[in-house]
Scaffold this motif. Sequence first.
Motif, short mmCIF file in Angstrom:
data_model
loop_
_atom_site.label_atom_id
_atom_site.label_comp_id
_atom_site.label_asym_id
_atom_site.label_seq_id
_atom_site.Cartn_x
_atom_site.Cartn_y
_atom_site.Cartn_z
N ALA A 1 0.83 -1.21 0.00
CA ALA A 1 0.00 0.00 0.00
C ALA A 1 0.86 1.25 0.00
N MET A 2 1.93 1.25 0.78
CA MET A 2 2.82 2.40 0.80
C MET A 2 3.48 2.59 -0.57
N LEU A 3 3.86 1.48 -1.20
CA LEU A 3 4.46 1.55 -2.52
C LEU A 3 3.49 2.15 -3.53
N THR A 4 2.22 1.72 -3.46
CA THR A 4 1.20 2.26 -4.36
C THR A 4 1.02 3.75 -4.15
N ALA A 5 0.95 4.16 -2.88
CA ALA A 5 0.73 5.57 -2.57
C ALA A 5 1.87 6.44 -3.08
N VAL A 6 3.10 6.02 -2.81
CA VAL A 6 4.26 6.82 -3.22
C VAL A 6 4.40 6.84 -4.74
N ALA A 7 4.04 5.73 -5.40
CA ALA A 7 4.18 5.66 -6.85
C ALA A 7 3.39 6.74 -7.56
N GLY A 8 2.23 7.10 -7.02
CA GLY A 8 1.44 8.16 -7.64
C GLY A 8 1.28 9.39 -6.78
N ARG A 9 2.03 9.43 -5.66
CA ARG A 9 1.93 10.53 -4.69
C ARG A 9 0.49 10.70 -4.22
N HIS A 10 -0.10 9.57 -3.84
CA HIS A 10 -1.47 9.56 -3.33
C HIS A 10 -1.47 9.72 -1.82
N ASN A 11 -2.47 10.40 -1.31
CA ASN A 11 -2.64 10.52 0.13
C ASN A 11 -3.10 9.18 0.69
N ILE A 12 -2.64 8.85 1.89
CA ILE A 12 -2.93 7.54 2.45
C ILE A 12 -3.26 7.65 3.93
N ILE B 1 11.30 0.79 -8.17
CA ILE B 1 9.96 0.75 -8.75
C ILE B 1 9.39 2.15 -8.87
N VAL B 2 9.50 2.93 -7.79
CA VAL B 2 8.94 4.28 -7.78
C VAL B 2 9.62 5.15 -8.84
N GLU B 3 10.94 5.02 -8.97
CA GLU B 3 11.65 5.80 -9.98
C GLU B 3 11.14 5.47 -11.38
N ARG B 4 10.92 4.18 -11.62
CA ARG B 4 10.41 3.76 -12.93
C ARG B 4 9.02 4.32 -13.19
N VAL B 5 8.14 4.26 -12.18
CA VAL B 5 6.78 4.76 -12.32
C VAL B 5 6.78 6.27 -12.52
N TRP B 6 7.61 6.97 -11.76
CA TRP B 6 7.65 8.43 -11.89
C TRP B 6 8.14 8.84 -13.27
N ARG B 7 9.08 8.10 -13.84
CA ARG B 7 9.52 8.42 -15.20
C ARG B 7 8.38 8.31 -16.20
N VAL B 8 7.58 7.26 -16.04
CA VAL B 8 6.43 7.08 -16.93
C VAL B 8 5.46 8.25 -16.77
N GLN B 9 5.21 8.65 -15.55
CA GLN B 9 4.26 9.75 -15.31
C GLN B 9 4.79 11.07 -15.85
N GLN B 10 6.10 11.32 -15.72
CA GLN B 10 6.67 12.56 -16.23
C GLN B 10 6.56 12.61 -17.76
N GLU B 11 6.82 11.48 -18.40
CA GLU B 11 6.71 11.44 -19.85
C GLU B 11 5.27 11.59 -20.31
N ARG B 12 4.35 11.10 -19.53
CA ARG B 12 2.94 11.11 -19.91
C ARG B 12 2.26 12.43 -19.58
N LEU B 13 2.50 12.95 -18.39
CA LEU B 13 1.75 14.11 -17.90
C LEU B 13 2.55 15.40 -17.91
N GLY B 14 3.88 15.31 -18.00
CA GLY B 14 4.70 16.51 -17.96
C GLY B 14 5.50 16.59 -16.68
N GLU B 15 6.51 17.44 -16.69
CA GLU B 15 7.40 17.55 -15.54
C GLU B 15 6.67 18.05 -14.31
#
Length: 577
Positions: free
Chosen positions: A244-255, A493-507
Amino acid sequence: MARSNSVSLGAKYLLSPTSVNEVTGFSFGEYKNGGFTMVSKVGCAMVTAMGATLLEVEADVSGGLPDIEMTGNLGSSVKDGRERIRVAIKKCGYPFPQGRVTINIAPAAMRKEGTGFDLAVACAILEEIGIIVEDKLKSRIVIGELGLDGAVIGVRGVLPAVLEAKKQGYAGCIVPAANYSEALMVPEIEIIPVQHLSELVDEQDDGKYCEVIDANAVCDRCSDEDKVNPDYSDIYGQEYAKKAMLTAVAGRHNILLMGPPGAGKTMLVSRIPTIMPGMSKNEQLELACIYSIAGKLGGRPDMSVRPFRAPHHSITSAALIGGGRLVEPGEVSLASKGVLFLDELTRFDTRVVEQLREPLESGRIVINRITGSCELPADFMLATAINPCACGFYPDRTRCRCTTWDVNKHYGRISRPILDRIDISISLQRVSFDELIGKNVASEEIKGERRMDEKTGAGDRRKADENAGKRTDEDGDMQTVIGNFDSSNMRKIVERVWRVQQERLGEGRYNSRMTNDEIKKYCRLDDISEKLMREAYDVYGLSARGAQGGAYIGGYRWSGECGGAACARGVELQGEG
């Protein structure tokens, strides 16, 4: 009409500049080009919650009874510097003007507060009487507080002042030696550290200032606490909570974590920074400015590590959100780009917690005062922890002493609008003894996954993820990333996910800030997920915001952003809460 080169001190006498000096006992200023250089000017800076504003100190020495008059809409903290400046100049061995000294800090329309004007005022006076060479401080900003012995004391807000000076084209800044290291964060501008007022007067033969001090010697940012590196591998059990913590940090979700005392809620949250990627240079500079304004930059040994703020539940609104008579950044701004942890959320004042609505929604906080308003960054990830009841043992009726009314009152302290802004909630259970000593952890994790599959009907999907404990990274190497919950693997994992989000949504944008159109585009749910979301929406009475949160968290599972089954299903987590 030609200007007269003499000065009238009354109807009876007409004196030359030399005789004026003899009568008044102080230097009246240098005589040039047929006229007097009457006023000396030195650049300075005033720091507010929003940054720094560059100002100008004007000094004039004229005949009359000895006095120091300071004007320019000054606060008491600025006016109190008169005696500090006078004594400091004398203690340095320089003559203080025996006449009327008038100081103006322009523009006068702006209210001035703070002690950072002392050094600039002293320099303006010394330049006016010829102690400091004229134009020596031209195109430079002077910042610092003076002690009675002439020592230059560090002040807050030096970093934003240097940034503003560079932006407006100044050649350099003269700063206290205590603030030298933070000033060096701004490139391509000359930074001159001073420890004593006399250093600005005494020049070397080559015309340069005192020897530049090593930044590491001025501000040693290494401490014993920095050598302690907490890791998720320190936590035995709670494997599902780690997902759950990994999921939250991956998208910077509140938990939100709910569980009995000693279940590991605080340990799980306090290790979040260890799995968050470091900040970019721009993010570091933005955050450093906030800490500099708040006077807390010296307490952050490494600006590349994202902040983790955990205020006590007795905190006031002004301390959490920011404010005060002179607006200062609050905890929400100090936690920007990092984590704000509210432990024992139900113990916080409800009125204080309710003020988090705006920053949680927009990532900014606007503070309004009669003198104006200021907007501060508040782009943080919120992590909260609560006990299931006041005693902490509900629903174990063999140990819980709370009535139904007590339990409802306990949860009633958290309003629905706040819960709506928390994307993930998870319930923690008491850790078994085998888990506590490091045994049987894997089997407990498998049992938990099977129970979740039975609940959601995702058994077929599970077969496709049998090898989820491994993934092929960009280099083609097989690495174990799940089942081995240490901070290093989770961070990859988080670094990989954040790279995807930056490429998709912007910096600087993450899944938690996606728009409705982006959610529809990137978070398409399959039949199983849609069925689960529909049931959760009806059973738990989710709002539109809550349903969207479940959609974009659930999208991790099917888009494979976290490496197949690496990420816990967000919709299921919300149901658990």
